[in-house]
Design an enzyme around this catalytic site. Sequence first.
Site, PDB file in Angstrom:
ATOM      1  CB  SER A   5     -10.141  -6.480  -4.630  1.00 43.37           C
ATOM      2  OG  SER A   5      -9.486  -6.279  -3.526  1.00 43.37           O
ATOM      3  CE1 TYR A  12     -11.468  -1.213  -2.474  1.00 44.24           C
ATOM      4  CE2 TYR A  12     -10.403  -3.606  -1.449  1.00 44.24           C
ATOM      5  CZ  TYR A  12     -10.171  -2.477  -2.881  1.00 44.24           C
ATOM      6  OH  TYR A  12     -10.039  -2.530  -4.359  1.00 44.24           O
TER       7      TYR A  12
END
Length: 275
Positions: free
Chosen positions: A134, A147
Amino acid sequence: MKPKTILITGCSSGIGLDTARRLKALGWTVFASCRSQKDCEARVAEGFSAPQLDYEDPESIARCAEVVLQGTSGTLDAVFHNGAYALPGPLEDIPAEGMRTQFEANFLGWHDLNCYLIPVMRGAGKGRILFNSSVLGIVGMKYRGPYVATKFALEGYADVLRMEMADAGIQVVLIEPGPIETDFRKNAIKQFEKWVDWQSSARRAQYEASLLDMLRKGGSSGVQWPASAVTDVVVKALTAKRPKARYRVTTPTQVMAVARRLLPTRALDWVLSKG
């Protein structure tokens, strides 16, 4: 020629499903795993082999690997680790058990699956391991700490694995998307509601004034790219003779990679704090 084989995790929707469909259309034999059995049944109805896999459940990881390797007579050309979710919220409000489950789902389970697949690829002298990271594996942002932590861990893990696997003919690739149109935010809200006791938080007034609304909206109203933007890059990473170590998908990821390299830390913090 024998079709290429790949295991893709997180094929309930979004990136995993789009990639599975594209590769199947290109002639690959695709094992489209999902976390829920209901979603696995939907993939089977489309013509996929769809073993159930929950990265938080070591037994399901072992079963999935066994099903895949039985279906390929003990070989596998590639795996695309994609299944993941986010637990949003200020780090001080994230219970330790919530953080543990986030790491099981987004990092430790991925390593567990690799431990079943790498020996097979090593035996064949080839293979590709793709990790869906990401933009938040490049930079951190407020209220996404669990995350971010898993993606930073994944980035380091993939870098080391890439170097270690070079002599085995196994190529390791990071896919780094930015904002993509998926159910990611909807699923994140469920995790927030499961783990965060915001009413007991020192930040309760902040939650009530704006933070709850921001978290539920995902903190961004900007442009999102379709899942196919990631699929396009995955196909390149799987078919290139010598794939890149990193493929950065979407403009925000490319911009943040440059900002991370060029800006002083405090300046980068200021930019990121603006959302």
